[in-house]
Scaffold this motif. Structure first.
Motif, PDB file in Angstrom:
ATOM      1  N   PRO A  32      85.443  -1.484  67.268  1.00  0.00           N
ATOM      2  CA  PRO A  32      84.053  -1.603  67.722  1.00  0.00           C
ATOM      3  C   PRO A  32      83.187  -1.918  66.755  1.00  0.00           C
ATOM      4  CG  PRO A  32      84.451   0.382  68.406  1.00  0.00           C
ATOM      5  CD  PRO A  32      85.691   0.074  67.812  1.00  0.00           C
ATOM      6  N   TRP A  33      82.526  -2.989  66.523  1.00  0.00           N
ATOM      7  CA  TRP A  33      81.296  -3.126  65.528  1.00  0.00           C
ATOM      8  C   TRP A  33      80.011  -3.530  65.981  1.00  0.00           C
ATOM      9  CZ3 TRP A  33      78.813  -7.620  64.632  1.00  0.00           C
ATOM     10  CH2 TRP A  33      79.412  -8.778  65.099  1.00  0.00           C
ATOM     11  N   LEU A  34      80.086  -4.138  67.124  1.00  0.00           N
ATOM     12  CA  LEU A  34      78.836  -4.269  67.640  1.00  0.00           C
ATOM     13  C   LEU A  34      78.390  -3.374  68.540  1.00  0.00           C
ATOM     14  CD1 LEU A  34      76.326  -6.351  67.764  1.00  0.00           C
ATOM     15  CD2 LEU A  34      77.511  -7.549  69.636  1.00  0.00           C
ATOM     16  N   ILE A  35      77.885  -2.246  68.143  1.00  0.00           N
ATOM     17  CA  ILE A  35      77.118  -1.298  68.878  1.00  0.00           C
ATOM     18  C   ILE A  35      75.763  -1.410  69.225  1.00  0.00           C
ATOM     19  CG2 ILE A  35      77.039   1.448  68.897  1.00  0.00           C
ATOM     20  CD1 ILE A  35      80.029   0.325  68.586  1.00  0.00           C
ATOM     21  N   LEU A  36      75.379  -1.531  70.399  1.00  0.00           N
ATOM     22  CA  LEU A  36      73.922  -2.217  70.882  1.00  0.00           C
ATOM     23  C   LEU A  36      73.140  -0.933  70.939  1.00  0.00           C
ATOM     24  CD1 LEU A  36      74.862  -4.794  73.190  1.00  0.00           C
ATOM     25  CD2 LEU A  36      73.895  -5.167  70.890  1.00  0.00           C
ATOM     26  N   LEU A  37      71.944  -0.858  70.199  1.00  0.00           N
ATOM     27  CA  LEU A  37      71.050   0.278  70.595  1.00  0.00           C
ATOM     28  C   LEU A  37      70.330   0.036  71.768  1.00  0.00           C
ATOM     29  CD1 LEU A  37      69.658   0.150  66.836  1.00  0.00           C
ATOM     30  CD2 LEU A  37      71.420   1.812  67.586  1.00  0.00           C
ATOM     31  N   SER A  38      69.379   1.092  72.278  1.00  0.00           N
ATOM     32  CA  SER A  38      69.095   1.025  73.635  1.00  0.00           C
ATOM     33  C   SER A  38      67.917  -0.035  73.755  1.00  0.00           C
ATOM     34  CB  SER A  38      67.950   2.489  73.704  1.00  0.00           C
ATOM     35  OG  SER A  38      67.169   2.736  72.985  1.00  0.00           O
ATOM     36  N   LEU A  59      68.879 -10.449  70.158  1.00  0.00           N
ATOM     37  CA  LEU A  59      69.294  -8.988  70.391  1.00  0.00           C
ATOM     38  C   LEU A  59      68.416  -8.244  71.107  1.00  0.00           C
ATOM     39  CD1 LEU A  59      70.846  -8.194  66.975  1.00  0.00           C
ATOM     40  CD2 LEU A  59      72.208  -8.460  69.126  1.00  0.00           C
ATOM     41  N   TRP A  60      67.274  -8.650  71.251  1.00  0.00           N
ATOM     42  CA  TRP A  60      65.979  -7.744  71.531  1.00  0.00           C
ATOM     43  C   TRP A  60      65.368  -8.331  72.858  1.00  0.00           C
ATOM     44  CZ3 TRP A  60      66.876  -9.538  66.360  1.00  0.00           C
ATOM     45  CH2 TRP A  60      67.552  -8.611  65.658  1.00  0.00           C
TER      46      TRP A  60
END
Length: 107
Positions: A32-38, A59-60
């Motif tokens: 996995p490389w697209l690790i989304l933040l909160s 993304l936001w």
């Protein structure tokens, strides 16, 4: 839309492999490389041209007008000179917010 950041980095993978990763980030669950933040959401593909262009939605959720353009030219040695450019159409976005968005795309 106004560009607020851009960066170019070489990737050893060829353009078609980088394109595949950007258009299907979950294709290899062991890497996995697209690790989304909160404060992020999974982008959708708005435009693509295999193998040299991918445009993502924001993304936001706080910045719904943001777009991320990935240009994927070959580097002439079998790799990709990946360039991302961040576009946004949000008036009065402060320097701190711009810095956060740029930093995130650099990682």
């Amino acid at each position: 839309m106004h560009p607020i950041g851009s960066r170019k980095r070489n990737q050893p993978a060829p353009p078609h492999a980088v394109y595949a990763a950007l258009t299907n980030p979950d294709r290899d669950p062991t890497r996995p490389w697209l690790i989304l933040l909160s404060d992020e959401q999974r982008p959708t593909i708005l435009e693509h041209n295999d193998p040299d262009l991918v445009i993502w939605s924001s993304l936001w959720p706080k910045h719904t007008t943001a777009r991320v353009r990935f240009d994927l030219p070959t580097d002439g040695r079998g790799g990709t000179d990946l360039r991302w450019t961040l576009y946004i159409d949000t008036p009065n976005l402060d320097d701190s917010a711009i810095g956060h968005l740029r930093y995130r795309l650099n990682t």
